[in-house]
Design an enzyme around this catalytic site. Structure first.
Site, PDB file in Angstrom:
ATOM      1  N   HIS A 143       0.843  -1.208   0.000  1.00  0.00           N
ATOM      2  CA  HIS A 143       0.000   0.000   0.000  1.00  0.00           C
ATOM      3  C   HIS A 143       0.878   1.259   0.000  1.00  0.00           C
ATOM      4  O   HIS A 143       0.605   2.210  -0.727  1.00  0.00           O
ATOM      5  CB  HIS A 143      -0.892   0.053   1.254  1.00  0.00           C
ATOM      6  N   LYS A 184     -18.525  -6.598   7.404  1.00  0.00           N
ATOM      7  CA  LYS A 184     -17.211  -7.235   7.237  1.00  0.00           C
ATOM      8  C   LYS A 184     -16.533  -7.417   8.591  1.00  0.00           C
ATOM      9  O   LYS A 184     -16.638  -6.551   9.455  1.00  0.00           O
ATOM     10  CB  LYS A 184     -16.349  -6.317   6.352  1.00  0.00           C
TER      11      LYS A 184
HETATM   12  P1  ADP Z   1      -9.911  -3.792  -0.055  1.00  0.00           P
HETATM   13  O1  ADP Z   1     -10.413  -4.183   1.295  1.00  0.00           O
HETATM   14  O2  ADP Z   1     -10.704  -2.745  -0.747  1.00  0.00           O
HETATM   15  O3  ADP Z   1      -9.508  -4.933  -0.964  1.00  0.00           O
HETATM   16  P2  ADP Z   1      -7.149  -3.429   0.611  1.00  0.00           P
HETATM   17  O4  ADP Z   1      -6.778  -2.705   1.843  1.00  0.00           O
HETATM   18  O5  ADP Z   1      -6.914  -4.915   0.595  1.00  0.00           O
HETATM   19  O6  ADP Z   1      -8.602  -3.019   0.273  1.00  0.00           O
HETATM   20  O7  ADP Z   1      -6.377  -2.814  -0.630  1.00  0.00           O
HETATM   21  C1  ADP Z   1      -6.582  -1.496  -1.045  1.00  0.00           C
HETATM   22  C2  ADP Z   1      -5.947  -1.277  -2.413  1.00  0.00           C
HETATM   23  O8  ADP Z   1      -4.545  -1.485  -2.320  1.00  0.00           O
HETATM   24  C3  ADP Z   1      -6.432  -2.204  -3.524  1.00  0.00           C
HETATM   25  O9  ADP Z   1      -6.546  -1.454  -4.724  1.00  0.00           O
HETATM   26  C4  ADP Z   1      -5.324  -3.190  -3.677  1.00  0.00           C
HETATM   27  O10 ADP Z   1      -5.255  -3.683  -4.996  1.00  0.00           O
HETATM   28  C5  ADP Z   1      -4.124  -2.325  -3.370  1.00  0.00           C
HETATM   29  N1  ADP Z   1      -2.998  -3.130  -2.904  1.00  0.00           N
HETATM   30  C6  ADP Z   1      -2.974  -3.964  -1.855  1.00  0.00           C
HETATM   31  N2  ADP Z   1      -1.778  -4.565  -1.744  1.00  0.00           N
HETATM   32  C7  ADP Z   1      -1.020  -4.095  -2.766  1.00  0.00           C
HETATM   33  C8  ADP Z   1       0.316  -4.354  -3.219  1.00  0.00           C
HETATM   34  N3  ADP Z   1       1.084  -5.242  -2.624  1.00  0.00           N
HETATM   35  N4  ADP Z   1       0.773  -3.669  -4.296  1.00  0.00           N
HETATM   36  C9  ADP Z   1      -0.046  -2.797  -4.937  1.00  0.00           C
HETATM   37  N5  ADP Z   1      -1.322  -2.535  -4.574  1.00  0.00           N
HETATM   38  C10 ADP Z   1      -1.803  -3.166  -3.505  1.00  0.00           C
END
Ligand code: ADP
Length: 155
Positions: free
Chosen positions: A19, A43
């Site tokens: 992130h 959730k």
């Molecule tokens: P959600 O609960 O909406 O899936 P997340 O917190 O899992 O949210 O992820 C938020 C965003 O961050 C999403 O667009 C996800 O694709 C992106 N993301 C998560 N991990 C990575 C990573 N390792 N590299 C790039 N983007 C990421």
């Protein structure tokens, strides 16, 4: 000229270095980035909302154009309320793409033109997800290599 404001929505349960990398790469694209925790009452999360928010505040404190917020209900309506015309999302693989494509099309309609900007994950981060990190933590493994330094998990 109108400020370019992007919302980076997610659960951040917990925030990972994947992130953080995404936000850092998006810094030059936007005047402001709002990292926003979506509150979904149906959730189940591993970490409480306040803990996830605190980590986000700590991790992004060093970036003057990044702020942290949370919202309930639709992401598109939240964007409209705060005047953001862009959503930021990451793509790690084909299943991210399939999921994100529909959501982005819906947000474009519901948000009256909101554009989702996708950044492809860098290879060294594309295997990292909050889901995997949670599994490691629940299983008692050390997940530090996937977490920003400020995120300290008490085992
Ligand atoms: P959600 O609960 O909406 O899936 P997340 O917190 O899992 O949210 O992820 C938020 C965003 O961050 C999403 O667009 C996800 O694709 C992106 N993301 C998560 N991990 C990575 C990573 N390792 N590299 C790039 N983007 C990421």
């Amino acid at each position: 000229m109108q400020q370019k404001i992007a919302v980076f929505p997610g659960s951040f349960d917990p925030i990972t270095i994947g992130h953080v990398d995404l936000v850092r790469r998006a810094l030059p694209l936007f005047d402001r980035i709002i990292v926003a925790v979506g509150i979904n009452s149906t959730k189940r999360y591993l970490f409480p909302h306040e803990q996830r928010m605190q980590w986000l505040h700590e991790v992004f404190a060093e970036y003057p154009t990044v702020s942290v917020d949370s919202f309930e209900n639709l992401t598109a309506h939240y964007c409209q309320r705060i005047g953001a015309r862009y959503l930021l999302r990451g793509l790690r693989n084909a299943s991210d793409f399939d999921y994100e494509k529909t959501i982005s099309q819906l947000n474009h309609i519901v948000g009256e033109g909101i554009e989702t900007i996708f950044l492809i994950a860098q290879p060294e981060y594309s295997h990292i997800s909050s889901t995997i990190v949670r599994e490691l933590i629940v299983g008692g493994a050390d997940a530090r290599q996937f977490l920003p330094e400020k995120v300290v998990i008490k085992m």
